[in-house]
Design a protein around this motif. Structure first.
Motif, PDB file in Angstrom:
ATOM      1  N   TYR A   5       0.866  -1.263   0.078  1.00  0.00           N
ATOM      2  CA  TYR A   5      -0.038  -0.006   0.080  1.00  0.00           C
ATOM      3  C   TYR A   5       0.836   1.303  -0.051  1.00  0.00           C
ATOM      4  CZ  TYR A   5      -4.069  -2.997   1.214  1.00  0.00           C
ATOM      5  OH  TYR A   5      -5.083  -3.859   1.330  1.00  0.00           O
ATOM      6  N   ALA A   9       1.148   4.289  -2.802  1.00  0.00           N
ATOM      7  CA  ALA A   9       0.948   5.729  -2.517  1.00  0.00           C
ATOM      8  C   ALA A   9       2.056   6.487  -2.987  1.00  0.00           C
ATOM      9  CB  ALA A   9       0.669   5.866  -1.138  1.00  0.00           C
ATOM     10  N   ALA A  12       1.461   6.766  -6.882  1.00  0.00           N
ATOM     11  CA  ALA A  12       0.573   7.596  -7.279  1.00  0.00           C
ATOM     12  C   ALA A  12       0.970   9.113  -6.944  1.00  0.00           C
ATOM     13  CB  ALA A  12      -0.865   7.198  -6.312  1.00  0.00           C
ATOM     14  N   VAL A  37      -6.878  12.554  -9.300  1.00  0.00           N
ATOM     15  CA  VAL A  37      -7.084  11.156  -9.135  1.00  0.00           C
ATOM     16  C   VAL A  37      -5.960  10.558  -8.489  1.00  0.00           C
ATOM     17  CG1 VAL A  37      -7.292   8.740 -10.181  1.00  0.00           C
ATOM     18  CG2 VAL A  37      -8.767  10.662 -10.733  1.00  0.00           C
ATOM     19  N   CYS A  41      -5.909   8.679  -4.795  1.00  0.00           N
ATOM     20  CA  CYS A  41      -5.278   7.486  -4.486  1.00  0.00           C
ATOM     21  C   CYS A  41      -4.228   7.558  -3.606  1.00  0.00           C
ATOM     22  CB  CYS A  41      -4.737   6.743  -6.126  1.00  0.00           C
ATOM     23  SG  CYS A  41      -6.137   6.235  -7.046  1.00  0.00           S
ATOM     24  N   PHE A  44      -5.469   7.619  -0.307  1.00  0.00           N
ATOM     25  CA  PHE A  44      -6.157   6.478   0.160  1.00  0.00           C
ATOM     26  C   PHE A  44      -5.347   5.591   0.530  1.00  0.00           C
ATOM     27  CE2 PHE A  44      -7.923   2.405  -0.979  1.00  0.00           C
ATOM     28  CZ  PHE A  44      -9.164   2.515   0.006  1.00  0.00           C
ATOM     29  N   PHE A  45      -4.168   5.347  -0.307  1.00  0.00           N
ATOM     30  CA  PHE A  45      -3.027   3.918  -0.161  1.00  0.00           C
ATOM     31  C   PHE A  45      -2.418   4.314   1.051  1.00  0.00           C
ATOM     32  CE2 PHE A  45      -4.753   2.728  -4.046  1.00  0.00           C
ATOM     33  CZ  PHE A  45      -5.152   1.293  -3.651  1.00  0.00           C
TER      34      PHE A  45
END
Length: 109
Positions: A5, A9, A12, A37, A41, A44-45
């Motif tokens: 993850y 991250a 991204a 986006v 991402c 989020f990650f």
């Protein structure tokens, strides 16, 4: 999975930051959408990473890797020059992340 993850991250964030210049102040649609986006991402990650990796360590690795890799992309793609102080600073960032990862006592991860 936390390290996966964190890697997602980082990738991204690097993509989003690299295209930020191409968005021309969010006036170009496609680069702007990729930036939005990408950062979504990335956060989020990163949040998934924080389930098991302490926030200080995760953020240090995320931001340190981002700084180093975005600087390399800026040099390779955008023709940004890198001076000796830049190289020394990047080396110190890498050393700091390594020290944090190898010797930190903030918790097992």
């Amino acid at each position: 999975m936390s390290w996966f993850y964190l890697a997602v991250a980082i990738v991204a964030e690097i993509i989003a930051t690299s295209l930020l210049k191409s968005s021309e102040g969010f006036t170009r649609l496609w680069p702007s959408l990729v930036v939005i986006v990408g950062y979504g991402c990335a956060f989020f990650f990163l949040s998934l990473t924080l389930r098991t990796i302490p926030v200080g360590a995760a953020y240090a690795i995320w931001s340190g890797a981002g700084i180093v890799l975005v600087t390399l992309i800026a040099w390779l793609i955008f023709g940004q020059t890198i001076s000796l102080p830049d190289v020394i600073g990047i080396g110190l960032i890498i050393a700091g992340v390594i020290v944090l990862r190898l010797f930190s006592e903030t918790g097992e991860y």
